[in-house]
Design a protein around this motif. Structure first.
Motif, mmCIF file in Angstrom:
data_model
loop_
_atom_site.group_PDB
_atom_site.id
_atom_site.type_symbol
_atom_site.label_atom_id
_atom_site.label_comp_id
_atom_site.label_asym_id
_atom_site.label_seq_id
_atom_site.Cartn_x
_atom_site.Cartn_y
_atom_site.Cartn_z
ATOM 1 N N PRO A 165 -0.407 0.478 1.192
ATOM 2 C CA PRO A 165 -1.729 0.008 0.759
ATOM 3 C C PRO A 165 -2.605 1.173 0.286
ATOM 4 O O PRO A 165 -2.538 2.279 0.839
ATOM 5 C CB PRO A 165 -2.310 -0.628 2.031
ATOM 6 C CG PRO A 165 -1.140 -0.844 2.930
ATOM 7 C CD PRO A 165 -0.158 0.225 2.628
ATOM 8 N N CYS A 212 -4.010 -0.788 8.468
ATOM 9 C CA CYS A 212 -2.756 -0.100 8.110
ATOM 10 C C CYS A 212 -1.948 0.301 9.339
ATOM 11 O O CYS A 212 -0.710 0.323 9.281
ATOM 12 C CB CYS A 212 -3.058 1.147 7.287
ATOM 13 S SG CYS A 212 -3.717 0.821 5.633
ATOM 14 N N ASN A 242 1.986 -2.966 -4.446
ATOM 15 C CA ASN A 242 1.321 -2.715 -3.173
ATOM 16 C C ASN A 242 -0.123 -3.195 -3.265
ATOM 17 O O ASN A 242 -0.668 -3.373 -4.357
ATOM 18 C CB ASN A 242 1.365 -1.227 -2.818
ATOM 19 C CG ASN A 242 0.779 -0.364 -3.924
ATOM 20 O OD1 ASN A 242 0.956 -0.654 -5.102
ATOM 21 N ND2 ASN A 242 0.073 0.688 -3.557
ATOM 22 N N LYS A 243 -0.758 -3.406 -2.126
ATOM 23 C CA LYS A 243 -2.125 -3.908 -2.099
ATOM 24 C C LYS A 243 -3.112 -2.791 -2.432
ATOM 25 O O LYS A 243 -3.091 -1.726 -1.819
ATOM 26 C CB LYS A 243 -2.434 -4.489 -0.716
ATOM 27 C CG LYS A 243 -3.785 -5.190 -0.630
ATOM 28 C CD LYS A 243 -3.978 -5.803 0.743
ATOM 29 C CE LYS A 243 -5.328 -6.515 0.850
ATOM 30 N NZ LYS A 243 -5.525 -7.109 2.194
ATOM 31 N N THR A 288 -7.251 -2.217 -2.804
ATOM 32 C CA THR A 288 -8.585 -2.769 -2.576
ATOM 33 C C THR A 288 -9.638 -1.708 -2.873
ATOM 34 O O THR A 288 -9.326 -0.527 -3.016
ATOM 35 C CB THR A 288 -8.736 -3.252 -1.123
ATOM 36 O OG1 THR A 288 -8.361 -2.204 -0.226
ATOM 37 C CG2 THR A 288 -7.864 -4.460 -0.855
ATOM 38 N N SER A 329 -4.609 -6.154 -9.036
ATOM 39 C CA SER A 329 -3.895 -7.244 -8.368
ATOM 40 C C SER A 329 -2.444 -7.350 -8.827
ATOM 41 O O SER A 329 -1.624 -7.998 -8.165
ATOM 42 C CB SER A 329 -4.615 -8.580 -8.620
ATOM 43 O OG SER A 329 -4.631 -8.879 -10.003
ATOM 44 N N LYS A 339 5.477 -0.129 -0.449
ATOM 45 C CA LYS A 339 4.271 -0.948 -0.631
ATOM 46 C C LYS A 339 3.106 -0.412 0.213
ATOM 47 O O LYS A 339 2.453 -1.147 0.958
ATOM 48 C CB LYS A 339 4.557 -2.417 -0.283
ATOM 49 C CG LYS A 339 5.551 -3.073 -1.225
ATOM 50 C CD LYS A 339 5.733 -4.545 -0.909
ATOM 51 C CE LYS A 339 6.701 -5.200 -1.888
ATOM 52 N NZ LYS A 339 6.896 -6.631 -1.620
#
Length: 272
Positions: A183, A269, A245-246, A248, A241, A181
């Motif tokens: 980011p 992170c 994993n996130k 952005t 979304s 996961k």
């Protein structure tokens, strides 16, 4: 002399009070030795081995949790401004024009942002070349990555939208990224230019492009695709979304030093 005699009396009283505890402790120790003597040696050794292995495992897990990775990967298409951003993050230096890298650039830095400097720790930054033939080098660093900054040229975004989306798709479906996961920050670089596209526009366009890629690649048999995982929710339009994993989106300018959002992502992170 009288005080000394009193002290001796108190010491004798304490000794007499501790005597029952001493006898009880000796009794327990004797019983424990007798019990251990009744256990066959093989079983006793096995129990000791299990205890030692369990202790070692617990210690290794605690050490692993403490040793959090501090590696951040910069990647994206050639010409997106990754290397300029790398130098800006490294020491705040400004490099005009395009810098083409044929080998990964690496440096251990401390973030320049005043708001994070008090809490920050050294960060290992790796700038991966954007040329398609050199992208396999990314796999060398992914196992120890704490975060990925995917740099997009927001000035020349539309002509490169499909290529950038394909590369990002490949990253988001890698097992090493999904399982850990890791980011991902989509960094819309060169936003200091008037004609640069906004991060909202870039996000929506990449989501649409990845949705098309997802549909076309799902039609290929599993034996013909190299991706480890699929993206999104079946029969629903793709959005970032939905990723495990996130993911952005932020804006930056390596040339003008506007990298605060990138530094904030990096700090999130690697923070202790």
């Amino acid at each position: 002399m009288e005080g000394l005699e009193q002290w001796k009396d108190q010491l004798e009283q304490l000794k007499s009070q501790l005597e029952p505890w001493k006898n009880q402790l000796e009794k327990c120790l004797h019983e424990a030795i007798e019990y251990l003597n009744q256990i066959p040696p093989v079983q006793l050794y096995a129990a000791i081995a299990v205890l030692l292995i369990s202790t070692a495992l617990l210690l290794s897990i605690r050490l692993f949790k403490r040793a959090k990775s501090n590696t951040i990967i910069l990647t994206g298409l050639s010409g997106s401004g990754k290397t300029v951003l790398f130098y800006q993050l490294r020491d705040g230096s400004v490099h005009q024009g395009t810098i083409t890298s044929m080998e990964p650039n690496e440096s251990t830095i401390v973030l320049n942002s005043d708001s994070n400097k008090r809490k920050s720790k050294p960060v290992h930054i790796v700038d991966i070349p954007g040329h398609s033939r050199l992208r396999p080098k990314l796999d060398e660093f992914l196992p120890r990555a704490a975060g990925i900054v995917f740099v997009v040229d927001s000035l020349e975004f539309l002509p490169n939208c499909r290529l950038a989306s394909e590369y990002l798709y490949d990253i988001l479906t890698k097992a090493s990224v999904v399982k850990k996961k890791i980011p991902v920050l989509i960094c819309c670089n060169k936003n200091d230019k008037v004609t640069a596209h906004t991060k909202e526009f870039i996000r929506k366009q990449m989501e649409k492009e990845i949705d098309k890629l997802r549909a076309s690649r799902s039609a290929i048999t599993a034996a013909d695709i190299s991706n480890d995982f699929t993206l999104g929710v079946p029969e629903e339009p793709f959005t970032f979304s939905q990723c495990r994993n996130k993911v952005t989106v932020a804006e930056s300018s390596g040339l003008t030093g506007e990298v605060g959002q990138v530094e904030q992502f990096i700090w999130e992170c690697v923070k202790p």
